[in-house]
Every structure is written in C-alpha cells, then in structure tokens.
Enzyme design. Structure first.
Site, short mmCIF file in Angstrom:
data_model
loop_
_atom_site.label_atom_id
_atom_site.label_comp_id
_atom_site.label_asym_id
_atom_site.label_seq_id
_atom_site.Cartn_x
_atom_site.Cartn_y
_atom_site.Cartn_z
N TYR A 1 0.84 -1.20 0.00
CA TYR A 1 0.00 0.00 0.00
C TYR A 1 0.87 1.25 0.00
CZ TYR A 1 0.90 0.88 4.99
OH TYR A 1 1.50 1.17 6.18
N LYS B 1 6.39 -1.70 1.89
CA LYS B 1 5.21 -1.17 2.60
C LYS B 1 4.06 -2.15 2.39
CE LYS B 1 3.15 3.43 3.30
NZ LYS B 1 3.26 3.45 4.75
N HIS C 1 -0.44 -21.32 -0.29
CA HIS C 1 0.64 -20.33 -0.14
C HIS C 1 1.30 -19.87 -1.44
CE1 HIS C 1 -0.03 -21.43 3.97
NE2 HIS C 1 0.93 -20.64 4.43
N GLU D 1 12.80 2.21 13.73
CA GLU D 1 11.81 3.26 13.46
C GLU D 1 10.64 3.12 14.42
OE1 GLU D 1 10.04 2.74 9.55
OE2 GLU D 1 9.94 0.58 9.82
N ARG E 1 8.05 4.38 -4.62
CA ARG E 1 8.10 3.43 -3.50
C ARG E 1 7.06 2.33 -3.67
NH1 ARG E 1 7.61 5.65 2.50
NH2 ARG E 1 5.46 5.92 1.83
N1 PMP Z 1 7.72 3.90 8.91
C1 PMP Z 1 6.57 3.22 8.88
C2 PMP Z 1 6.52 1.86 9.48
C3 PMP Z 1 5.43 3.79 8.28
O1 PMP Z 1 4.27 3.11 8.25
C4 PMP Z 1 5.52 5.10 7.74
C5 PMP Z 1 4.34 5.72 7.02
N2 PMP Z 1 3.23 5.96 7.81
C6 PMP Z 1 6.73 5.78 7.82
C7 PMP Z 1 7.82 5.14 8.39
C8 PMP Z 1 6.89 7.17 7.27
O2 PMP Z 1 6.84 7.14 5.86
P1 PMP Z 1 6.35 8.40 5.02
O3 PMP Z 1 7.17 9.55 5.46
O4 PMP Z 1 6.62 8.01 3.62
O5 PMP Z 1 4.90 8.60 5.32
#
Ligand code: PMP
Length: 283
Positions: A32, A146, A101, A178, A51
C-alpha cells in the site's frame, strides 16, 4: 458518503466488496501507499509511486497501472472528495484465488483506493512535542516493503497507546530502527542523524524530505547506525511521516528528551518543511 475505487470502478464505500479469498485478507499478501494531499495537490507523488513500485517488486506483484494512470486515478479521487487536505490510500493485493501459499498463476491484482481527511499534527503537538515509549523491534526483516501485513506495527502502536504514548521507538540488536508508522531521527551536536536506509526500516518520503530541506538550510544530515545509547542521550528525537510531517518526541519512557521541549534544530526543520509544502501548493 465516500466514493472509493475498486478494480477500475467507483462506488460508495459501503458498496465496495471483495472476496473472502482475496490474498490480502487471507495472507496480508499486498502492499500500500498513503499520499498526503495539500489543497488538492498530491505532495511528492512521484516519490510515493516509486516506493509503490519498489514494494510491488519486493513482493513480486506486477504493477497494474503506469504512473500516468495512477496519477489520473489519484487526481480523480481527490476531485471526488470535498475536503482540501486529503490522505489518499492505495492498496494492491495479489488478488483472489483458492487458499494456497504459492503464488497463483495468472490472477489479476485487487486494486483499492480511498481518501480520508489528512490529519495533520495539532498545534499542541508541534509546540510541546509528544510522548513515546521504547520497545524491541519484533517485526519481520523486510520493513522496507510497505506491505499490508502490519500486525507487528499494529501491536507496536497498541503498546504505545497502552502506555499513554503516541508512538514507539524501536530498537533491533541495540540499534534504532523506526516507530510503528513513522521514521525516527535524532539530533546530536547540531547534526541530524537518521538510521541507514536498509531492509529494517521504511524509506520514508518525509525522512527524505527532511534530508532535502536540511541541505537547503545547511543543517548537517547523515544516515548512520544509531545506538540505543545515542537515542537516550540525544539533544532531540523526532518522528516523521506523511501525516505527522515532523514532530518532536519530548518524553521517551517517561524521561525528558533534551530540555523536554522541541529543540532549536526541530524548529528550523519544521519551518523549512512547512515552507516546502507551501511552496509546492503555490507552484
Ligand atoms: N515507517 C513506517 C513503518 C510507516 O508506516 C511510515 C508511514 N506511515 C513511515 C515510516 C513514514 O513514511 P512516510 O514519510 O513516507 O509517510
């Protein structure tokens, strides 16, 4: 009533239906994107579409549309909603097939798009910063894709909520990764340090935006390994994401970060990022 896009058709969200055999539902087998829209203009759309392509390549789903087609669909969903600032959500799953799978042969991906009002950070959050709690990163090893398989992120986010915080700061083997839906960066001696862009974090578009504006206003910015110790003794710690833009973490695990207030470097970058958004909207 909100109109959504499902496999090339537009319909009210209540009428949008997919099969229970969709691999997105069964396996979380999909990817997504979320694109922020300011005053009806998608911000950094080419980067989000790049991305999306990266995530699709990573999980081996063919991109159903060209970037021109995506752009057109994004424009259409923006036009179909009355609010000015939007968060356009795009999801592509591998499609519908009997549960098994391995990749099914020759199935069409399921494509879904919706738009919601963009929830920008409150002035309270910008002025005073936010609370975060730390935890060990328990997610899989391809956080650079993502994907819709977000259970690790959901559990991490709930951990924050359970501790009266808005985000987690995650570490893997002693290094900063993160947050649950944001990137994390720190300021040390006037220099912005962000974790290396590898498979352990999402390569945030906003993180790149911060890098860009930091260069513009001549604040040093570096991608590097960041130890837990460095985070705990940092002058400033920030969250970045398309919705949060940039906000300071002023309390981490019930302890003040730096002075306990958003720092001087934060204020400069926050202003530079707002200028970048305003410049884009006006252009
Ligand atoms: N890390 C994660 C796990 C995310 O889901 C997101 C987006 N919500 C981000 C970082 C930040 O990404 P972006 O600046 O592209 O929104």
């Amino acid at each position: 009533m909100s109109l959504v896009f499902l496999n090339g058709e537009w319909c009210p969200i209540e009428d949008a239906k997919i099969s229970v055999l969709d691999r997105g539902f069964i396996f979380g087998d999909g990817v997504y994107e979320v694109i922020p829209v300011y005053r009806r203009r998608p911000y950094r759309e080419p980067q989000h579409l790049a991305r999306l392509q990266y995530s699709l390549n990573g999980v081996r789903i063919a991109n159903p549309y060209s970037n021109e087609d995506w752009s057109r669909h994004i424009q259409q969903i923006i036009e179909r909603h009355s609010f000015e600032d939007q968060a356009v959500y795009i999801q592509v799953t591998r499609g519908v097939a009997p549960r098994n799978h391995p990749f099914p042969e020759a199935i069409a991906p399921t494509v879904f798009m919706m738009s919601n009002p963009l929830k920008r950070p409150s002035s309270e959050q910008v002025e005073h910063g936010v609370r975060a709690v730390s935890m060990e990163d328990q997610r899989w090893l391809h956080c650079d894709y993502k994907t819709t398989a977000l259970l690790g992120n959901v559990l991490a986010c709930q951990y924050a909520v359970d501790h009266q915080a808005i985000e987690v700061v995650q570490f893997r083997n002693g290094l900063l990764t993160e947050a649950s839906s944001s990137n994390v960066m720190i300021v040390q001696d006037g220099c912005i340090l962000a974790p290396q862009k590898n498979h352990l974090i999402l390569h945030g578009i906003t993180m790149n935006g911060v890098e860009e504006v930091a260069h513009r206003i001549e604040v040093p910015f570096e991608y590097t390994d960041i130890s837990e110790e460095a985070v705990r003794t940092a002058d400033e710690v920030w969250l970045t994401s398309s919705a949060k833009e940039v906000v300071a973490i002023t309390t981490l695990d019930d302890k003040a970060v730096g002075t306990g207030k958003p720092g001087a470097v934060f204020k400069r970058i926050y202003t530079a990022l707002q200028d970048d958004i305003a410049g884009y909207v006006a252009s």
